[in-house]
Design a protein around this motif. Structure first.
Motif, mmCIF file in Angstrom:
data_model
loop_
_atom_site.group_PDB
_atom_site.id
_atom_site.type_symbol
_atom_site.label_atom_id
_atom_site.label_comp_id
_atom_site.label_asym_id
_atom_site.label_seq_id
_atom_site.Cartn_x
_atom_site.Cartn_y
_atom_site.Cartn_z
ATOM 1 N N TRP A 101 0.837 -1.195 0.000
ATOM 2 C CA TRP A 101 0.000 0.000 0.000
ATOM 3 C C TRP A 101 0.875 1.248 0.000
ATOM 4 N N GLY A 102 0.492 2.245 -0.810
ATOM 5 C CA GLY A 102 1.255 3.486 -0.915
ATOM 6 C C GLY A 102 1.019 4.417 0.276
ATOM 7 N N THR A 103 1.631 5.592 0.227
ATOM 8 C CA THR A 103 1.507 6.580 1.302
ATOM 9 C C THR A 103 0.094 7.147 1.356
ATOM 10 N N CYS A 104 -0.395 7.328 2.547
ATOM 11 C CA CYS A 104 -1.724 7.914 2.739
ATOM 12 C C CYS A 104 -1.659 9.398 2.372
ATOM 13 N N SER A 105 -2.517 9.835 1.455
ATOM 14 C CA SER A 105 -2.485 11.227 1.018
ATOM 15 C C SER A 105 -3.880 11.698 0.610
ATOM 16 N N ARG A 106 -3.968 13.019 0.459
ATOM 17 C CA ARG A 106 -5.216 13.632 0.009
ATOM 18 C C ARG A 106 -4.875 14.930 -0.693
ATOM 19 N N ASN A 107 -5.398 15.098 -1.893
ATOM 20 C CA ASN A 107 -5.072 16.275 -2.716
ATOM 21 C C ASN A 107 -3.565 16.426 -2.876
ATOM 22 N N ASN A 108 -2.894 15.301 -3.070
ATOM 23 C CA ASN A 108 -1.437 15.264 -3.250
ATOM 24 C C ASN A 108 -0.673 15.759 -2.026
ATOM 25 N N LYS A 109 -1.296 15.704 -0.867
ATOM 26 C CA LYS A 109 -0.638 16.110 0.382
ATOM 27 C C LYS A 109 -0.677 14.952 1.369
ATOM 28 N N THR A 110 0.384 14.839 2.159
ATOM 29 C CA THR A 110 0.465 13.774 3.158
ATOM 30 C C THR A 110 0.195 14.296 4.565
ATOM 31 N N CYS A 111 -0.285 15.559 4.668
ATOM 32 C CA CYS A 111 -0.621 16.139 5.960
ATOM 33 C C CYS A 111 -1.722 17.174 5.756
ATOM 34 N N GLY A 112 -2.250 17.652 6.853
ATOM 35 C CA GLY A 112 -3.269 18.680 6.773
ATOM 36 C C GLY A 112 -4.694 18.168 6.802
ATOM 37 N N LYS A 133 -7.319 14.735 8.307
ATOM 38 C CA LYS A 133 -7.402 13.575 9.190
ATOM 39 C C LYS A 133 -7.433 12.273 8.399
ATOM 40 N N TRP A 134 -8.195 12.266 7.275
ATOM 41 C CA TRP A 134 -8.343 11.053 6.465
ATOM 42 C C TRP A 134 -7.850 11.285 5.041
ATOM 43 N N GLY A 135 -7.362 10.222 4.433
ATOM 44 C CA GLY A 135 -6.904 10.272 3.049
ATOM 45 C C GLY A 135 -7.131 8.935 2.363
ATOM 46 N N LEU A 136 -6.428 8.707 1.270
ATOM 47 C CA LEU A 136 -6.524 7.456 0.510
ATOM 48 C C LEU A 136 -5.136 6.898 0.265
ATOM 49 N N GLU A 137 -5.042 5.561 0.317
ATOM 50 C CA GLU A 137 -3.805 4.885 -0.043
ATOM 51 C C GLU A 137 -4.109 3.883 -1.165
ATOM 52 N N THR A 138 -3.166 3.687 -2.070
ATOM 53 C CA THR A 138 -3.384 2.893 -3.284
ATOM 54 C C THR A 138 -2.315 1.815 -3.430
ATOM 55 N N ARG A 166 -9.577 3.862 2.239
ATOM 56 C CA ARG A 166 -9.483 4.999 3.151
ATOM 57 C C ARG A 166 -8.400 4.746 4.201
ATOM 58 N N CYS A 167 -7.697 5.794 4.570
ATOM 59 C CA CYS A 167 -6.623 5.651 5.561
ATOM 60 C C CYS A 167 -6.554 6.904 6.432
ATOM 61 N N LYS A 168 -5.916 6.777 7.562
ATOM 62 C CA LYS A 168 -5.758 7.880 8.499
ATOM 63 C C LYS A 168 -4.374 8.496 8.319
#
Length: 222
Positions: free
Chosen positions: A134-145, A147-152, A176-178
């Motif tokens: 599983w890849g890094t948890c991110s959202r809108n190409n960001k890994t912070c900022g 609470k929840w993101g997506l990992e692929t 979904r990932c934290k």
């Protein structure tokens, strides 16, 4: 008793839906055709307790034509769930609901093969490799900022299918990932965070003010 068929017996001798001597070189009233013309196939038909010979241009379902120097015959297919066959051990068309694969009939295609519904055959399927991590948890190409993101995770196609109509399994999936880091270092706080800080500051100021009033009142009373 063996009878030689002539033109009159060809049209006159009829025992059932078809002339019993049609296409035969010799026939019997009780047993039907005994020998067929050169290009026809001899088929022994069974109806209840009775059986009789027929001479056919092609063999019925479940049989195949076997040509021999002596006489051509219809031989039964020995493959289970076969409707028509090329030879005793090679089916060319399976019964309804079965898929043809290398001369045999199956309810479902073997591993590594895909079903073509339009012709009911099994062809080489699409082969894919193992899933990646599983890849890094991110959202809108960001890994912070957030609470929840997506990992692929992904996988590659190792072998393309034999037919373009055969679909490959999915080669990418997400979940979904934290986020590991909720707030970005040096980043701006959200409006919600600012409101909380402002309320906290106001409470502190009110508490300090009330404390000052209490001290002033206490000194006056003394």
């Amino acid at each position: 008793m063996i009878l030689k068929c002539d033109l009159s017996s060809y049209f006159a001798a009829s025992y059932g839906p078809n002339p019993i001597c049609k296409g035969c070189l010799s026939c019997s009233k009780d047993n039907g055709c005994i020998r067929c013309q050169h290009k026809l196939f001899f088929f022994l038909r069974r109806e209840g307790m009775r059986q009789y010979g027929e001479c056919l241009h092609s063999c019925p379902s479940g049989y195949y034509g076997l040509r021999t120097p002596d006489m051509n015959r219809c031989s039964r297919c020995r493959i289970e769930n076969c409707d028509s066959c090329f030879s005793r051990d090679f089916c060319t068309k399976c019964k309804t609901g079965f898929y043809s694969h290398r001369g045999r009939c199956f309810r479902g295609c073997p591993p590594g093969f895909a079903a073509l519904e339009e012709i009911m055959e099994c062809v080489e399927g699409c082969e894919v490799g193992q899933w990646s991590e599983w890849g890094t948890c991110s959202r809108n190409n960001k890994t912070c900022g957030f609470k929840w993101g997506l990992e692929t995770r992904t996988r590659h196609i190792v072998k393309k299918p034999a037919k373009d109509t055969v679909q490959c399994p999915t080669i990418a999936e997400s979940r979904r990932c934290k986020m590991a880091i909720r707030h970005c270092p040096g980043g701006r706080r959200t409006a919600k965070t600012k409101d909380k800080k402002k309320k906290k500051k106001n409470l502190m100021e009110r508490a300090q003010k009330q404390h000052s009033i209490f001290l002033a009142t206490d000194k006056t009373s003394q």
